[in-house]
Design a protein around this motif. Structure first.
Motif, short mmCIF file in Angstrom:
data_model
loop_
_atom_site.label_atom_id
_atom_site.label_comp_id
_atom_site.label_asym_id
_atom_site.label_seq_id
_atom_site.Cartn_x
_atom_site.Cartn_y
_atom_site.Cartn_z
N ARG A 1 0.74 -1.28 0.03
CA ARG A 1 0.01 0.01 0.01
C ARG A 1 0.81 1.31 0.00
O ARG A 1 0.55 1.96 -0.79
CB ARG A 1 -1.03 -0.21 1.25
N ALA B 1 2.09 1.54 -3.62
CA ALA B 1 1.14 2.07 -4.25
C ALA B 1 0.77 3.75 -4.42
O ALA B 1 0.68 4.18 -5.28
CB ALA B 1 -0.33 1.42 -3.90
N THR B 2 0.84 4.05 -3.07
CA THR B 2 0.68 5.37 -2.93
C THR B 2 1.91 6.21 -3.37
O THR B 2 1.78 7.36 -4.17
CB THR B 2 0.64 5.85 -1.24
N ARG C 1 3.62 5.38 -5.93
CA ARG C 1 3.33 5.26 -7.34
C ARG C 1 2.42 6.34 -8.04
O ARG C 1 2.66 6.82 -8.89
CB ARG C 1 2.70 4.09 -7.87
N LYS C 2 1.58 6.66 -7.23
CA LYS C 2 0.78 7.71 -7.49
C LYS C 2 1.13 8.83 -7.22
O LYS C 2 0.90 10.18 -7.84
CB LYS C 2 -0.70 7.61 -6.66
N ASP C 3 2.03 9.48 -6.52
CA ASP C 3 2.57 10.73 -6.01
C ASP C 3 3.64 10.98 -6.78
O ASP C 3 3.92 12.30 -7.20
CB ASP C 3 3.16 10.73 -4.49
N ASP D 1 6.79 9.41 -13.46
CA ASP D 1 7.56 8.37 -14.25
C ASP D 1 8.97 8.60 -14.30
O ASP D 1 9.92 7.45 -14.27
CB ASP D 1 6.92 8.04 -15.42
N THR E 1 8.56 0.95 -11.24
CA THR E 1 8.15 0.04 -10.52
C THR E 1 8.43 -1.53 -11.03
O THR E 1 8.52 -1.65 -12.27
CB THR E 1 6.64 -0.18 -10.46
N LEU F 1 -5.49 -4.33 -6.19
CA LEU F 1 -4.48 -3.53 -6.79
C LEU F 1 -4.51 -3.74 -8.30
O LEU F 1 -3.87 -3.45 -9.12
CB LEU F 1 -3.10 -3.65 -6.43
#
Length: 294
Positions: A209, A212-213, A215-217, A220, A225, A289
């Motif tokens: 988790r 994942a956070t 990755r959003k913030d 690229d 990842t 996910l």
């Protein structure tokens, strides 16, 4: 108004675009660290005590990471870890020195060759918010691995299991706690009575988790990842991806060999009761996910 970052100079080299490897325990950060240690110009450390003490202080008390002194403390710890002194590699593990191709007693990399720095300390994931403030230009490599295989490896790792002992978490430990995977204060007592397989699965879920956070913030060009399964099955392809992202040649040779556990070994390594518990946690999270369909 965002303050300009403090200039950090180590071994006479200005630290620019440092690379940090983050993931749950046994997610493959060690494999990528060994490869990156052999990349031209990189000096990568893998868990020296000066960094570990800070990382685990943040893990026990996440609120420390929001204080004004947290950035300075972490930067100072990394600066100490990255020093290339005659005795500094006495703090390196044998695996670290082997990854650097070092057989002598001197430093694991020649100072004149270093242009960039990196760190792959265990559980560095829990210090990412501080790292981002300390090094706004940092690059992150996040490793994602199936929680069932992660748990199987954690159950065979005394260092991971030691964190589940009550003595490791004093009274000032904060809850909820991402390091333990406990999301609510009221779940603390339930966590104490869980089997170690369940505790390991919760640690993996919390790490996923956090990743994942992240990755959003992050954009690229600052985060890549890597799935462990791809790393194990297609090492040459993943080495090429990392090379492009980090703008250097990441040797693929370190990604091969017996140190890379096979994908799906959890089926033969977990006891039936543990496998059922971990399967439930992992399947729910992987489905949420998008890695699996319901």
């Amino acid at each position: 108004m965002r303050l300009p970052p403090h200039i950090l100079v180590v071994n006479g080299i200005k630290v620019r675009r440092p690379v940090f490897l983050v993931g749950a325990p046994h997610s493959g950060t060690d494999l990528v660290a060994r490869a990156l240690k052999r990349a031209p110009g990189f000096h990568v450390t893998t868990g020296r005590a000066c960094v570990a003490h800070v990382v685990y202080a943040f893990a026990r008390r996440p609120s420390i990471g929001g204080t004004s002194g947290a950035v300075r403390v972490l930067r100072d710890a990394l600066a100490e870890s990255w020093q290339l002194l005659d005795g500094s590699c006495g703090l390196c593990s044998d695996a670290c020195r082997e990854a650097g191709g070092v057989t002598s007693t001197g430093p694991c990399v020649a100072a004149g060759e270093v242009t960039r720095f990196g760190d792959a300390s265990p559980d560095l994931l829990y210090s990412v918010p501080v790292l981002l403030r300390a090094f706004p230009d940092a690059r992150f490599v996040q490793l994602i691995r199936d929680g069932r295989d992660v748990t199987a490896d954690m159950l065979d790792d005394p260092a991971c299991l030691a964190w589940f002992k009550p003595v490791m978490f004093p009274i000032d430990t904060e809850f909820p706690n991402a390091f333990l995977g406990v999301n609510r204060d009221e779940h603390r007592d339930r966590w104490k009575t869980m089997p170690v397989a369940g505790k390991s699965a919760l640690r993996w879920r919390s790490a996923v988790r956090l990743n994942a956070t992240l990755r959003k913030d992050l954009p690229d060009d600052q985060l890549i990842t890597v799935r462990y399964e791809d790393l194990a099955l297609k090492p040459a392809q993943e080495a090429a991806r990392l090379s492009e992202f980090l703008e250097t040649r990441v040797p693929k040779v370190a990604l091969y060999g017996p140190r890379a556990p096979r994908v799906g070994e959890w089926r033969t390594r977990l006891r039936t009761a543990d496998a059922e518990l971990v399967e439930k946690v992992a399947r729910q999270e992987l489905t949420r996910l998008g890695y699996l369909t319901s």
